[in-house]
Design a protein around this motif. Structure first.
Motif, mmCIF file in Angstrom:
data_model
loop_
_atom_site.group_PDB
_atom_site.id
_atom_site.type_symbol
_atom_site.label_atom_id
_atom_site.label_comp_id
_atom_site.label_asym_id
_atom_site.label_seq_id
_atom_site.Cartn_x
_atom_site.Cartn_y
_atom_site.Cartn_z
ATOM 1 N N UNK A 80 0.830 -1.199 0.000
ATOM 2 C CA UNK A 80 0.000 0.000 0.000
ATOM 3 C C UNK A 80 0.871 1.258 0.000
ATOM 4 N N UNK A 81 0.326 2.301 -0.577
ATOM 5 C CA UNK A 81 1.009 3.597 -0.580
ATOM 6 C C UNK A 81 0.805 4.320 0.754
ATOM 7 N N UNK A 82 -0.282 4.000 1.442
ATOM 8 C CA UNK A 82 -0.648 4.714 2.662
ATOM 9 C C UNK A 82 -0.334 3.946 3.947
ATOM 10 N N UNK A 83 -0.161 2.639 3.849
ATOM 11 C CA UNK A 83 -0.013 1.817 5.059
ATOM 12 C C UNK A 83 1.277 0.981 4.994
ATOM 13 N N UNK A 84 2.221 1.219 5.889
ATOM 14 C CA UNK A 84 3.402 0.347 5.943
ATOM 15 C C UNK A 84 2.979 -1.085 6.274
ATOM 16 N N UNK A 85 3.548 -2.055 5.566
ATOM 17 C CA UNK A 85 3.175 -3.454 5.781
ATOM 18 C C UNK A 85 4.417 -4.315 5.994
ATOM 19 N N UNK A 86 4.320 -5.235 6.913
ATOM 20 C CA UNK A 86 5.443 -6.104 7.245
ATOM 21 C C UNK A 86 5.645 -7.135 6.138
ATOM 22 N N UNK A 87 6.837 -7.165 5.599
ATOM 23 C CA UNK A 87 7.067 -8.037 4.444
ATOM 24 C C UNK A 87 6.924 -9.511 4.814
ATOM 25 N N UNK A 88 7.265 -9.884 6.057
ATOM 26 C CA UNK A 88 7.151 -11.285 6.454
ATOM 27 C C UNK A 88 5.694 -11.702 6.644
ATOM 28 N N UNK A 89 4.838 -10.768 7.009
ATOM 29 C CA UNK A 89 3.415 -11.085 7.127
ATOM 30 C C UNK A 89 2.852 -11.457 5.758
ATOM 31 N N UNK A 106 -5.717 -6.976 9.091
ATOM 32 C CA UNK A 106 -5.566 -5.519 9.114
ATOM 33 C C UNK A 106 -5.172 -4.977 7.745
ATOM 34 N N UNK A 107 -4.396 -5.757 6.997
ATOM 35 C CA UNK A 107 -3.961 -5.316 5.672
ATOM 36 C C UNK A 107 -5.007 -5.594 4.588
ATOM 37 N N UNK A 108 -6.071 -6.322 4.950
ATOM 38 C CA UNK A 108 -7.095 -6.652 3.967
ATOM 39 C C UNK A 108 -6.689 -7.744 3.003
ATOM 40 N N UNK A 109 -5.771 -8.636 3.434
ATOM 41 C CA UNK A 109 -5.306 -9.700 2.533
ATOM 42 C C UNK A 109 -5.517 -11.089 3.141
ATOM 43 N N UNK A 110 -6.364 -11.190 4.160
ATOM 44 C CA UNK A 110 -6.552 -12.477 4.831
ATOM 45 C C UNK A 110 -7.032 -13.558 3.869
ATOM 46 N N UNK A 111 -7.874 -13.164 2.901
ATOM 47 C CA UNK A 111 -8.412 -14.160 1.970
ATOM 48 C C UNK A 111 -7.338 -14.739 1.047
ATOM 49 N N UNK A 112 -6.132 -14.164 1.055
ATOM 50 C CA UNK A 112 -5.026 -14.689 0.247
ATOM 51 C C UNK A 112 -4.212 -15.732 1.002
ATOM 52 N N UNK A 113 -4.677 -16.129 2.175
ATOM 53 C CA UNK A 113 -3.967 -17.132 2.968
ATOM 54 C C UNK A 113 -3.816 -18.434 2.169
ATOM 55 N N UNK A 128 -14.144 -0.806 12.515
ATOM 56 C CA UNK A 128 -13.781 0.108 11.416
ATOM 57 C C UNK A 128 -14.166 -0.465 10.054
ATOM 58 N N UNK A 129 -14.035 -1.809 9.907
ATOM 59 C CA UNK A 129 -14.403 -2.447 8.648
ATOM 60 C C UNK A 129 -15.877 -2.233 8.356
ATOM 61 N N UNK A 130 -16.682 -2.307 9.401
ATOM 62 C CA UNK A 130 -18.144 -2.181 9.223
ATOM 63 C C UNK A 130 -18.524 -0.741 8.905
#
Length: 341
Positions: free
Chosen positions: A9-18, A37-44, A339-341
């Motif tokens: 994301x351009x706005x949110x720092x994300x942990x590369x290992x996550x 939190x990053x909105x990528x859980x469905x990519x598990x 916040x998601x809701x």
């Protein structure tokens, strides 16, 4: 374009290992929490074959191309150029249809078992006994052999064809590319399946996205097998999970919803109390709507924490003087869901 760019994301720092652990399905509570939190859980589990060396090379290439910037805490953010490239490329991304079923199964095991079964039945239908079977893990090979022995005398060729035809028709209405790829990648009598390059060319999908397409296909066939009796269900059901929670966490969750406190559950299950708390955190992340939050984290405690923790939950810093880490993480999850809701 580097296939990892879409996860930053351009706005949110994300942990590369996550991101790495999410794609490889390394299911720690920390990975699940941050992936949500990053909105990528469905990519598990979308790329279980990805290894550390390959992943780091891809990350380093993004940095070298000045599309990604990494800080000293291994958190990455898209550069302005990276954001532009991502926006230009987004329209050509493969958009998954079945990733909401991310928890359903290990798709690498599904694809091994399914494709060997198709090959075996295809060769059998032509009375062919001399052929080279797909090279898959021994356990999956044994499972297919047992399935075949139990079913081959029950008109298996016809029943499997009917099952696959019904599934293919349903899949066609969702995304024809999935159906086309699935039935062209299968191996059978005098037939070799598409390579990744062939699939990308025929379907007009980027080579990097073929992995995600096939993960989607295996989630789809697993969802089908879960609900419709037939040869596919007999073959695949042992690999399909009943819940997003792992089995041990599900047992803990069931006991907790019956009103048992953490201390008693730990005693009954002969586990540490921290392990029970980890199970409940997993449940809070994966099945939040099934939890009674007023029991898990009472409103009075939430009100107390709200005086100290404000703003975006991912930016909070844990303070052991305010609450235990368990309560802190629960409140982070609660606020993130709110916040998601």
């Amino acid at each position: 374009m580097n296939k990892l760019l879409r996860f930053f994301s351009y706005h949110q720092p994300r942990r590369i290992r996550v991101i790495e652990n999410t794609l490889r399905s390394r299911r720690t509570v920390a990975t699940l929490f941050w992936a949500r939190q990053y909105g990528i859980l469905e990519w598990l589990g979308a790329d279980r074959t990805l290894n550390r060396q390959e992943y780091d090379q891809l990350i380093n290439q993004l940095v070298a191309d000045k599309l990604l910037a990494i800080d000293d805490q291994s958190q990455a953010i898209l550069t302005e150029e990276g954001a532009k490239v991502l926006k230009n490329e987004e329209e050509s991304f493969y958009i998954p249809s079945f990733y909401d079923w991310y928890w359903l199964t290990n798709t690498q095991r599904i694809i091994q078992r399914l494709f060997l079964a198709i090959q075996v039945v295809s060769e059998f239908s032509y009375h062919q006994r001399k052929y080279v079977p797909l090279a898959i893990s021994y356990g999956e090979m044994v499972a297919v052999k047992q399935w075949f022995r139990q079913n081959y005398h029950h008109d298996l060729v016809k029943t499997l064809y009917t099952d696959l035809h019904r599934f293919g028709s349903a899949l066609e209405s969702e995304d024809p590319r999935m159906t086309t790829d699935l039935f062209n990648v299968m191996i059978g009598y005098q037939r070799s399946g598409w390579t990744i390059n062939q699939a990308a060319q025929e379907l007009k999908i980027k080579i990097d996205d073929i992995q995600y397409l096939r993960h989607d296909e295996m989630l789809a066939v697993s969802a089908y097998a879960r609900n419709f009796p037939g040869p596919l269900q007999q073959l695949l059901l042992p690999l399909i999970n009943e819940s997003p929670l792992n089995r041990s966490a599900q047992v803990t969750f069931d006991l907790y919803t019956q009103g048992e406190p953490i201390e008693l559950i730990a005693q009954e299950r002969r586990l540490k109390e921290n392990t029970i708390r980890e199970h409940l955190l997993e449940a809070a992340i994966l099945i939040p709507d099934k939890l009674d939050w007023d029991i898990l984290l009472p409103e009075s405690k939430r009100d107390e924490l709200s005086r100290f923790y404000k703003g975006e939950p991912t930016a909070w810093k844990f303070d052991e003087q305010i609450a235990s880490f368990y309560e802190y993480r629960l409140y982070q999850i609660f606020q993130g869901i709110t916040n998601e809701k």
